[in-house]
Design a protein around this motif. Structure first.
Motif, PDB file in Angstrom:
ATOM      1  N   PRO A   1       4.814   3.045  -8.653  1.00 34.16           N
ATOM      2  CA  PRO A   1       3.548   3.485  -8.076  1.00 34.16           C
ATOM      3  C   PRO A   1       2.376   3.125  -8.989  1.00 34.16           C
ATOM      4  CG  PRO A   1       4.662   5.341  -9.088  1.00 34.16           C
ATOM      5  CD  PRO A   1       5.604   4.171  -9.187  1.00 34.16           C
ATOM      6  N   VAL A   2       1.236   2.836  -8.366  1.00 37.65           N
ATOM      7  CA  VAL A   2       0.001   2.631  -9.122  1.00 37.65           C
ATOM      8  C   VAL A   2      -0.672   3.994  -9.207  1.00 37.65           C
ATOM      9  CG1 VAL A   2      -2.208   1.426  -9.230  1.00 37.65           C
ATOM     10  CG2 VAL A   2      -0.188   0.256  -8.311  1.00 37.65           C
ATOM     11  N   LEU A   3      -0.525   4.637 -10.334  1.00 38.41           N
ATOM     12  CA  LEU A   3      -0.981   6.016 -10.510  1.00 38.41           C
ATOM     13  C   LEU A   3      -2.486   6.040 -10.737  1.00 38.41           C
ATOM     14  CD1 LEU A   3       1.902   7.126 -12.902  1.00 38.41           C
ATOM     15  CD2 LEU A   3       1.790   7.387 -10.400  1.00 38.41           C
TER      16      LEU A   3
ATOM     17  N   ALA B   1       0.826  -1.211   0.000  1.00 32.77           N
ATOM     18  CA  ALA B   1       0.000   0.000   0.000  1.00 32.77           C
ATOM     19  C   ALA B   1       0.854   1.253   0.000  1.00 32.77           C
ATOM     20  CB  ALA B   1      -0.952  -0.004   1.187  1.00 32.77           C
ATOM     21  N   THR B   2       1.729   1.395   0.962  1.00 30.45           N
ATOM     22  CA  THR B   2       2.404   2.671   1.220  1.00 30.45           C
ATOM     23  C   THR B   2       3.846   2.667   0.718  1.00 30.45           C
ATOM     24  OG1 THR B   2       3.282   2.025   3.375  1.00 30.45           O
ATOM     25  CG2 THR B   2       1.005   2.859   3.316  1.00 30.45           C
ATOM     26  N   PRO B   3       4.424   3.852   0.565  1.00 29.71           N
ATOM     27  CA  PRO B   3       5.845   3.906   0.195  1.00 29.71           C
ATOM     28  C   PRO B   3       6.755   3.190   1.192  1.00 29.71           C
ATOM     29  CG  PRO B   3       4.820   6.045  -0.162  1.00 29.71           C
ATOM     30  CD  PRO B   3       3.802   5.199   0.546  1.00 29.71           C
ATOM     31  N   GLU B   4       6.462   3.308   2.459  1.00 29.08           N
ATOM     32  CA  GLU B   4       7.288   2.629   3.459  1.00 29.08           C
ATOM     33  C   GLU B   4       7.219   1.111   3.289  1.00 29.08           C
ATOM     34  OE1 GLU B   4       7.910   2.375   8.319  1.00 29.08           O
ATOM     35  OE2 GLU B   4       6.228   3.488   7.484  1.00 29.08           O
ATOM     36  N   GLU B   5       6.013   0.589   3.082  1.00 29.62           N
ATOM     37  CA  GLU B   5       5.872  -0.847   2.830  1.00 29.62           C
ATOM     38  C   GLU B   5       6.615  -1.248   1.563  1.00 29.62           C
ATOM     39  OE1 GLU B   5       1.411  -1.466   4.811  1.00 29.62           O
ATOM     40  OE2 GLU B   5       1.673  -1.486   2.628  1.00 29.62           O
ATOM     41  N   ALA B   6       6.573  -0.380   0.564  1.00 25.80           N
ATOM     42  CA  ALA B   6       7.236  -0.676  -0.702  1.00 25.80           C
ATOM     43  C   ALA B   6       8.742  -0.792  -0.521  1.00 25.80           C
ATOM     44  CB  ALA B   6       6.901   0.400  -1.730  1.00 25.80           C
ATOM     45  N   ARG B   7       9.318   0.106   0.246  1.00 27.91           N
ATOM     46  CA  ARG B   7      10.762   0.042   0.480  1.00 27.91           C
ATOM     47  C   ARG B   7      11.130  -1.239   1.222  1.00 27.91           C
ATOM     48  NH1 ARG B   7       9.852   5.570   1.444  1.00 27.91           N
ATOM     49  NH2 ARG B   7       9.811   5.295   3.705  1.00 27.91           N
TER      50      ARG B   7
ATOM     51  N   ARG C   1       1.226  13.278 -13.866  1.00 24.10           N
ATOM     52  CA  ARG C   1       2.047  14.445 -14.197  1.00 24.10           C
ATOM     53  C   ARG C   1       3.305  14.504 -13.319  1.00 24.10           C
ATOM     54  NH1 ARG C   1      -0.607  17.605 -17.751  1.00 24.10           N
ATOM     55  NH2 ARG C   1      -2.893  17.752 -17.692  1.00 24.10           N
ATOM     56  N   GLU C   2       3.155  14.252 -12.027  1.00 22.92           N
ATOM     57  CA  GLU C   2       4.314  14.344 -11.136  1.00 22.92           C
ATOM     58  C   GLU C   2       5.330  13.252 -11.426  1.00 22.92           C
ATOM     59  OE1 GLU C   2       5.345  14.555  -6.335  1.00 22.92           O
ATOM     60  OE2 GLU C   2       3.321  15.020  -7.055  1.00 22.92           O
ATOM     61  N   TRP C   3       4.851  12.034 -11.703  1.00 21.73           N
ATOM     62  CA  TRP C   3       5.767  10.926 -11.990  1.00 21.73           C
ATOM     63  C   TRP C   3       6.464  11.147 -13.337  1.00 21.73           C
ATOM     64  CZ3 TRP C   3       8.150   7.910  -8.942  1.00 21.73           C
ATOM     65  CH2 TRP C   3       8.639   6.642  -9.300  1.00 21.73           C
ATOM     66  N   ALA C   4       5.728  11.684 -14.313  1.00 21.00           N
ATOM     67  CA  ALA C   4       6.337  11.992 -15.605  1.00 21.00           C
ATOM     68  C   ALA C   4       7.371  13.100 -15.470  1.00 21.00           C
ATOM     69  CB  ALA C   4       5.256  12.390 -16.610  1.00 21.00           C
ATOM     70  N   SER C   5       7.096  14.076 -14.618  1.00 21.62           N
ATOM     71  CA  SER C   5       8.053  15.153 -14.382  1.00 21.62           C
ATOM     72  C   SER C   5       9.345  14.607 -13.783  1.00 21.62           C
ATOM     73  CB  SER C   5       7.432  16.204 -13.453  1.00 21.62           C
ATOM     74  OG  SER C   5       8.371  17.201 -13.125  1.00 21.62           O
ATOM     75  N   GLU C   6       9.207  13.667 -12.840  1.00 29.58           N
ATOM     76  CA  GLU C   6      10.399  13.049 -12.243  1.00 29.58           C
ATOM     77  C   GLU C   6      11.180  12.270 -13.293  1.00 29.58           C
ATOM     78  OE1 GLU C   6      13.006  12.159  -8.996  1.00 29.58           O
ATOM     79  OE2 GLU C   6      11.422  13.643  -9.282  1.00 29.58           O
ATOM     80  N   ALA C   7      10.463  11.600 -14.184  1.00 27.92           N
ATOM     81  CA  ALA C   7      11.127  10.836 -15.244  1.00 27.92           C
ATOM     82  C   ALA C   7      11.912  11.757 -16.169  1.00 27.92           C
ATOM     83  CB  ALA C   7      10.085  10.051 -16.036  1.00 27.92           C
ATOM     84  N   ARG C   8      11.314  12.878 -16.545  1.00 31.77           N
ATOM     85  CA  ARG C   8      12.020  13.815 -17.421  1.00 31.77           C
ATOM     86  C   ARG C   8      13.231  14.420 -16.694  1.00 31.77           C
ATOM     87  NH1 ARG C   8       6.590  14.859 -19.261  1.00 31.77           N
ATOM     88  NH2 ARG C   8       6.325  16.453 -17.631  1.00 31.77           N
ATOM     89  N   HIS C   9      13.082  14.663 -15.406  1.00 36.37           N
ATOM     90  CA  HIS C   9      14.196  15.207 -14.626  1.00 36.37           C
ATOM     91  C   HIS C   9      15.374  14.234 -14.615  1.00 36.37           C
ATOM     92  CE1 HIS C   9      16.401  17.124 -11.372  1.00 36.37           C
ATOM     93  NE2 HIS C   9      16.356  15.995 -10.693  1.00 36.37           N
TER      94      HIS C   9
ATOM     95  N   VAL D   1       7.664  -4.656  -7.606  1.00 37.53           N
ATOM     96  CA  VAL D   1       6.926  -4.161  -6.442  1.00 37.53           C
ATOM     97  C   VAL D   1       6.095  -2.958  -6.881  1.00 37.53           C
ATOM     98  CG1 VAL D   1       7.076  -3.193  -4.125  1.00 37.53           C
ATOM     99  CG2 VAL D   1       8.717  -4.953  -4.844  1.00 37.53           C
ATOM    100  N   PHE D   2       4.788  -3.025  -6.607  1.00 39.15           N
ATOM    101  CA  PHE D   2       3.861  -1.943  -6.923  1.00 39.15           C
ATOM    102  C   PHE D   2       3.296  -1.367  -5.624  1.00 39.15           C
ATOM    103  CE2 PHE D   2       3.761  -4.494 -10.791  1.00 39.15           C
ATOM    104  CZ  PHE D   2       3.782  -3.539 -11.796  1.00 39.15           C
ATOM    105  N   ALA D   3       3.186  -0.039  -5.573  1.00 38.69           N
ATOM    106  CA  ALA D   3       2.614   0.642  -4.406  1.00 38.69           C
ATOM    107  C   ALA D   3       1.192   1.085  -4.729  1.00 38.69           C
ATOM    108  CB  ALA D   3       3.471   1.848  -4.028  1.00 38.69           C
ATOM    109  N   LEU D   4       0.214   0.462  -4.091  1.00 39.69           N
ATOM    110  CA  LEU D   4      -1.192   0.675  -4.425  1.00 39.69           C
ATOM    111  C   LEU D   4      -1.695   2.065  -4.065  1.00 39.69           C
ATOM    112  CD1 LEU D   4      -2.541  -2.797  -3.280  1.00 39.69           C
ATOM    113  CD2 LEU D   4      -2.584  -1.934  -5.619  1.00 39.69           C
ATOM    114  N   ASP D   5      -1.113   2.692  -3.055  1.00 37.45           N
ATOM    115  CA  ASP D   5      -1.559   4.034  -2.688  1.00 37.45           C
ATOM    116  C   ASP D   5      -1.051   5.100  -3.646  1.00 37.45           C
ATOM    117  OD1 ASP D   5      -2.938   3.042  -0.581  1.00 37.45           O
ATOM    118  OD2 ASP D   5      -1.693   3.933   0.996  1.00 37.45           O
ATOM    119  N   GLY D   6      -0.267   4.692  -4.629  1.00 36.15           N
ATOM    120  CA  GLY D   6       0.162   5.617  -5.656  1.00 36.15           C
ATOM    121  C   GLY D   6       1.321   6.494  -5.242  1.00 36.15           C
ATOM    122  N   LEU D   7       1.294   7.712  -5.738  1.00 38.98           N
ATOM    123  CA  LEU D   7       2.402   8.648  -5.551  1.00 38.98           C
ATOM    124  C   LEU D   7       1.984   9.774  -4.620  1.00 38.98           C
ATOM    125  CD1 LEU D   7       5.263   9.540  -6.408  1.00 38.98           C
ATOM    126  CD2 LEU D   7       4.188  10.786  -8.300  1.00 38.98           C
ATOM    127  N   PHE D   8       2.571   9.815  -3.433  1.00 35.00           N
ATOM    128  CA  PHE D   8       2.325  10.923  -2.519  1.00 35.00           C
ATOM    129  C   PHE D   8       3.063  12.165  -3.023  1.00 35.00           C
ATOM    130  CE2 PHE D   8       1.916   7.947   1.443  1.00 35.00           C
ATOM    131  CZ  PHE D   8       0.875   7.276   0.810  1.00 35.00           C
TER     132      PHE D   8
END
Length: 375
Positions: A105-107, A67-73, A114-122, A84-91
């Motif tokens: 993340p499950v977007l 579910a959460t980023p912490e669980e994902a790590r 948009r935020e995940w794509a921005s990180e990818a471009r960065h 590994v997929f995080a069901l709560d998506g991107l905080f």
């Protein structure tokens, strides 16, 4: 192996990892050729992700959902080669943390995409992700207008390494419910607007609805741990967990004596009581209290079922053992969940579901994991 309880422990939760692995294999066989993943959120439904994830990986599981980023790590550390997929998506602001952990993340919203794509471009590289479509649950998921926006802004999806498109069923436990077919139709129509991707709709109950709901991947969670929520037929899984608690004292009541807070239960005959070291702090819900004229929860002592009487308190339950043959002694163990005492039955008596029973098992009981070696 004989049950050994440390002398200072109030109870023990035993998790059968061999049964867990057998459950995953049975579900994988049922849904083949679709992939069978595993949902291990909430510390593997309260049973210990640190032990459950490696056991499932040894059984052959290659995809995990948390579910959460912490669980994902945590899952990534336990299964470094798995998806590994995080069901709560991107905080908001959490993208670098998921990138560092190599978690997808499950977007579920345009803002997340948009935020995940921005990180990818960065980072100048495509980042892994799944897309969640709302097909009628009206919880997390991309709405139809958001899907159409994505189609009209292909640069957003081009920045991502999309690995899955998914949705979630609202009424999968009831195979006769018309909402299942309605959601499947909506899922098919909405995913058809997106680039062709592996698809997933079914979790524990959905996979029991048949191959039309399997798509490319199923995501069982509750069923892996022995849960039986599907109403039409038994899911091909076995119980994984047993819970036992220590008898602290045995006492005798006279007819007319009351028991527990608020004196809600009175003995109608000479009664033997076992005071057991379990309460709502351990996941034995207060709603399992037994009152005069109202049945509560049930445990087994000496292989015999015995009713809980009086109020369940934070640390203690009182059990009527008058009809239990033989002697019950201080230090004996009462079974709270085990043969004949399913998590579903406990949930029904408490006015809830087995999912909540599992995830609310307290931390005071010792946990013992058995089996789980290479299959």
């Amino acid at each position: 192996m004989p049950l050994k309880l440390p002398p200072d422990a109030t109870g023990i939760i035993t998790v059968d990892l061999d049964a867990l692995q057998a459950n995953w294999r049975a579900l994988a066989e049922r849904v083949a050729p679709a992939e069978c993943a595993a949902v291990v959120k909430a510390d593997a439904y309260g049973l210990g992700a640190a032990e459950v994830i490696p056991a499932l990986e040894l059984a052959g599981c290659r995809t995990f959902f948390v579910a959460t980023p912490e669980e994902a790590r945590g899952a990534r550390l336990l299964a470094p080669k798995a998806r590994v997929f995080a069901l709560d998506g991107l905080f908001p602001g959490a993208a670098p943390l998921l990138v560092a952990a190599d978690v997808a993340p499950v977007l579920a919203s345009l803002a997340e995409v948009r935020e995940w794509a921005s990180e990818a471009r960065h980072l100048s590289r495509r980042l892994p992700a799944a897309l969640q479509i709302d097909s009628g649950l009206n919880r997390l998921g991309l709405a139809l207008d958001e899907i159409k926006t994505l189609v009209n802004e292909p640069n957003l999806l081009d920045a991502l390494d999309l690995r899955l498109v998914m949705s979630h069923l609202a009424c999968a436990d009831d195979p006769a419910h018309p909402h299942n077919a309605k959601q499947r139709t909506a899922f098919n129509r909405r995913r058809a607007l997106l680039p062709a991707l592996p698809a997933s709709l079914a979790a524990s109950d959905g996979l029991m609805l048949g191959s039309a709901f399997h798509y490319d991947l199923v995501r069982p969670g509750y069923a892996l741990y022995g849960g039986q929520a599907f109403r039409s037929e038994p899911t091909p899984v076995s119980p994984v967990v047993t819970v036992k608690a220590r008898v602290l004292q045995v006492r005798t009541l006279r007819a007319g004596d009351s028991v527990g807070y608020s004196a809600t239960w009175q003995a109608t005959r000479p009664t033997r009581l076992a005071i057991v070291a379990a309460g709502y702090a351990d996941g034995f819900a207060r709603a399992l209290s037994g009152a005069s004229g109202r049945k509560g929860g049930v445990v087994t002592i000496g292989g015999q079922k015995a009713p809980v009487v009086g109020r369940v308190s934070m640390d203690l339950i009182t059990v009527d053992i008058t009809d239990v043959p033989g002697e019950v002694h201080r230090g004996d163990l009462a079974t709270l969940i085990g043969p004949g005492l399913t998590i579903e039955a406990m949930g029904r008596t408490a006015g809830t579901i087995g999912y909540e029973v599992l995830t609310r098992l307290g931390t005071r009981f010792v946990r013992r994991h058995t089996g789980g070696g290479a299959c």
